[in-house]
Design a protein around this motif. Structure first.
Motif, PDB file in Angstrom:
ATOM      1  N   ASN A  99       0.818  -1.202   0.000  1.00  0.00           N
ATOM      2  CA  ASN A  99       0.000   0.000   0.000  1.00  0.00           C
ATOM      3  C   ASN A  99       0.861   1.264   0.000  1.00  0.00           C
ATOM      4  O   ASN A  99       0.708   2.151  -0.846  1.00  0.00           O
ATOM      5  N   SER A 100       1.807   1.352   0.929  1.00  0.00           N
ATOM      6  CA  SER A 100       2.630   2.562   1.044  1.00  0.00           C
ATOM      7  C   SER A 100       3.578   2.713  -0.133  1.00  0.00           C
ATOM      8  O   SER A 100       3.821   3.829  -0.597  1.00  0.00           O
ATOM      9  N   GLY A 101       4.121   1.606  -0.634  1.00  0.00           N
ATOM     10  CA  GLY A 101       5.002   1.690  -1.792  1.00  0.00           C
ATOM     11  C   GLY A 101       4.277   2.201  -3.019  1.00  0.00           C
ATOM     12  O   GLY A 101       4.826   2.979  -3.809  1.00  0.00           O
ATOM     13  N   THR A 102       3.022   1.770  -3.183  1.00  0.00           N
ATOM     14  CA  THR A 102       2.232   2.228  -4.326  1.00  0.00           C
ATOM     15  C   THR A 102       1.923   3.716  -4.205  1.00  0.00           C
ATOM     16  O   THR A 102       1.995   4.463  -5.198  1.00  0.00           O
ATOM     17  N   ILE A 103       1.611   4.173  -3.002  1.00  0.00           N
ATOM     18  CA  ILE A 103       1.355   5.605  -2.802  1.00  0.00           C
ATOM     19  C   ILE A 103       2.628   6.411  -3.019  1.00  0.00           C
ATOM     20  O   ILE A 103       2.605   7.484  -3.642  1.00  0.00           O
ATOM     21  N   LEU A 104       3.757   5.909  -2.528  1.00  0.00           N
ATOM     22  CA  LEU A 104       5.025   6.612  -2.752  1.00  0.00           C
ATOM     23  C   LEU A 104       5.320   6.733  -4.242  1.00  0.00           C
ATOM     24  O   LEU A 104       5.783   7.782  -4.713  1.00  0.00           O
ATOM     25  N   GLY A 106      -5.208   8.885  -6.427  1.00  0.00           N
ATOM     26  CA  GLY A 106      -4.990   7.456  -6.632  1.00  0.00           C
ATOM     27  C   GLY A 106      -5.573   6.565  -5.555  1.00  0.00           C
ATOM     28  O   GLY A 106      -5.762   5.366  -5.775  1.00  0.00           O
ATOM     29  N   VAL A 107      -5.853   7.119  -4.370  1.00  0.00           N
ATOM     30  CA  VAL A 107      -6.370   6.327  -3.252  1.00  0.00           C
ATOM     31  C   VAL A 107      -7.891   6.427  -3.234  1.00  0.00           C
ATOM     32  O   VAL A 107      -8.443   7.524  -3.176  1.00  0.00           O
ATOM     33  N   ALA A 108      -8.545   5.279  -3.264  1.00  0.00           N
ATOM     34  CA  ALA A 108     -10.010   5.281  -3.367  1.00  0.00           C
ATOM     35  C   ALA A 108     -10.667   5.915  -2.150  1.00  0.00           C
ATOM     36  O   ALA A 108     -11.617   6.692  -2.283  1.00  0.00           O
ATOM     37  N   ARG A 109     -10.183   5.602  -0.951  1.00  0.00           N
ATOM     38  CA  ARG A 109     -10.783   6.125   0.285  1.00  0.00           C
ATOM     39  C   ARG A 109      -9.663   6.625   1.198  1.00  0.00           C
ATOM     40  O   ARG A 109      -9.212   5.886   2.088  1.00  0.00           O
ATOM     41  N   PRO A 110      -9.213   7.853   0.979  1.00  0.00           N
ATOM     42  CA  PRO A 110      -8.084   8.375   1.774  1.00  0.00           C
ATOM     43  C   PRO A 110      -8.405   8.397   3.267  1.00  0.00           C
ATOM     44  O   PRO A 110      -9.534   8.678   3.671  1.00  0.00           O
TER      45      PRO A 110
END
Length: 547
Positions: free
Chosen positions: A92-97, A138-142
């Motif tokens: 999850n965090s790698g994708t957001i980064l 990019g995040v569906a539900r921040p």
């Protein structure tokens, strides 16, 4: 001395971020309780940045022969960084980064060249602002109290005027303060008594940016907003454990059009949670937590072409990571293709690293396997000449952590099998390494491969579809039939002597081929034994070892 924001600074940033995450990886893994307490956020961030760093290095290496005038510019470097992070993003965090880096690249990539002074500071501020916008998109539900909150705080601070180093320092300082406040924003962090793991990783990345632009080490983090909050190991039963949500994490790269991705988002949002879809220009990285992993992959197939699919069962992963056991004295780690070879090496007691078609393991993955062996002494068997640099880097990394690592330069799985056959944990480490190295070195190897195109070889010109017999890495025989070509290879190798032939069959090779080759060896070389393994590898279709 402050540095301009140019391609060299981007390369330095990647290297420093990778080093910082390497140092903090275990701490970040230990405080990982949200969205799932699976203890891998630090490792995922490290692998994501490693992929970004490799992409930037590749740009520089591709221009190395062209002289100073051919050096990459800032736009090329930041786009490579963002693309590398996108294709290598984990968790999850790698994708957001990866999306944060992509957002920065959208702004920095439009610059004409290097950035300096106040103008550079303003450019960096806009880049961080765009990074946060794209990440939230990019995040569906921040959720606040996460890496998103830390990134937003950094971007807000970066809007203040200043030169490059000042803006980077302001962003880093505000990110540190926002990280310390995350437990007051997210109950699961509050209960566990930790800060957000993804936010902690982002702070390390921003600290590396500070150091790259200032020419000094990252400044110390300011005093926390709430002095009681400190990163600490998670309690035994934190909230948000693997059993509290969906069973699987599904990640894949997806080639698809924007309209198809919009439909995919809606479908995956209904299927699960922690949905992050990042990327653009036809290439996307999809991350979601679901109970029905097959449905998540099928949704990707309907949207476009998914590849590099990774499915992780949270319960099994958490059990593996949290299992408490004594560190053993000695272990082996082997990189092999095919489930049959993996099973064979595992039965011999090795920790196995899977080599997937077209996707060799990185140095970070090899290093993680060495750590997973949980031993004071580890013998590493790369079993492929293409992995020698990654294996050497992995060994150096883990040696620095206090583990004694010996790298045996095996060039084929059959050499690895020979080394494992003489492995004796009761011997002194040096003696064991010498015996394993000698066994591997005494094993000559060959591969039967299929030519993909016409080319010149040491044995002459081959055409697409020809069967190539490679002995010790060099093409020695060109034929049209796999079994017949293998017979010629065996005869050439056994002419120099040998007592044992090992045949490792690929996934699509029929058992009849093995039977024919066993009869051939028996008929022409009476004193030679033959052993056959069903390796299961996609390529090469046949691996041969002679001891």
């Amino acid at each position: 001395m402050p540095h301009p924001l140019d391609a060299a600074a981007v390369r330095t940033w990647c290297a420093l971020a990778l080093r910082a995450l390497g140092r903090a990886r275990e701490e970040i893994d230990a405080i990982n309780v949200y969205p799932v307490a699976d203890g891998d956020t630090g490792t995922n961030l490290y692998l994501t940045v490693e992929s970004a760093a490799r992409a930037v290095d590749a740009v520089f290496e591709g221009r190395a022969t062209g002289g100073p005038a051919a050096r990459p510019g800032l736009p090329e470097a930041v786009r490579a960084m963002a693309h590398g992070a996108l294709i290598g993003a984990r968790g999850n965090s790698g994708t957001i980064l990866a999306q944060l880096l992509r957002g920065m690249a959208q702004v920095l990539g439009e610059s004409g060249g290097e950035a300096r002074g106040a103008a550079g500071g303003a450019l960096l501020g806009r880049a961080l602002g765009r990074a946060v916008e794209s990440a939230y998109e990019g995040v569906a539900r921040p959720v606040e109290g996460t890496i998103l909150t830390v990134a937003a705080a950094a971007a807000e601070a970066a809007r203040a005027p200043g030169d490059l180093a000042e803006v980077a320092h302001a962003a880093y300082s505000r990110a540190c303060a926002a990280l310390e406040a995350t437990p007051r924003q997210l109950d699961v962090l509050d209960r566990a008594g930790v800060v957000d793991a993804g936010g902690k990783g982002l702070v390390e990345v921003l600290g590396a940016l500070c150091a790259a632009l200032s020419g000094t080490q990252a400044p110390p983090a300011p005093e926390p907003a709430a002095p009681g909050w400190r990163a600490a190991p998670c309690p035994a039963e934190p909230g948000g454990g693997p059993g509290d949500g969906p069973a699987f994490e599904v990640i894949y790269l997806l080639q698809a059009e924007d309209a198809a991705v919009a439909r995919l988002r809606a479908r995956l949002d209904a299927l699960g949670e922690s949905l992050v879809v990042v990327g653009g220009d036809g290439l996307w990285n999809v991350h979601v937590h679901v109970d029905d992993a097959g449905a998540a992959v099928e949704a990707g197939v309907e949207a476009g072409r998914p590849h590099r699919i990774r499915i992780t069962h949270f319960g099994a992963a958490a059990e593996e990571r949290t299992r408490v056991r004594e560190r053993v004295q000695r272990a082996t780690v082997a990189a092999v293709p095919g489930e049959g070879l993996a099973r064979l090496c595992a039965e011999a007691g090795a920790t196995v690293v899977a080599v997937r078609p077209g996707e060799p393991p990185s140095s970070a993955e090899l290093a993680e396997a060495i750590r997973r062996a949980h031993a004071h002494e580890v013998v590493l068997l790369p079993n492929d000449p293409e992995l020698r640099h990654a294996a050497a880097d992995a060994a150096d990394t883990v040696r620095a952590e206090g583990v004694r690592v010996a790298l045996i330069p095996t060039r084929s799985p059959v050499q690895g099998i020979a080394a494992l056959a003489v492995h004796e944990p009761g011997r002194r480490f040096d003696e064991d390494v010498v015996a394993m190295t000698a066994a591997a070195g005494a094993t000559r190897y060959a591969e039967l491969a299929v030519a993909e195109r016409q080319s010149w070889t040491m044995a002459g010109v081959c055409q697409a579809g020809d069967v190539l017999g490679l002995i010790d890495g060099d093409v020695a025989v060109i034929g049209r039939d796999l079994a017949a070509t293998a017979e010629t290879v065996l005869d050439r190798m056994l002419a120099a002597g040998g007592e044992m032939v090992t045949l490792v069959l690929g996934r699509d090779v029929p058992d009849a081929v093995a039977g024919r080759l066993e009869r051939h060896v028996r008929g022409g070389h009476l004193a030679v034994d033959t052993v056959v393994y069903r390796g299961g590898q996609h390529s090469p279709p046949l691996i041969v070892g002679i001891e």
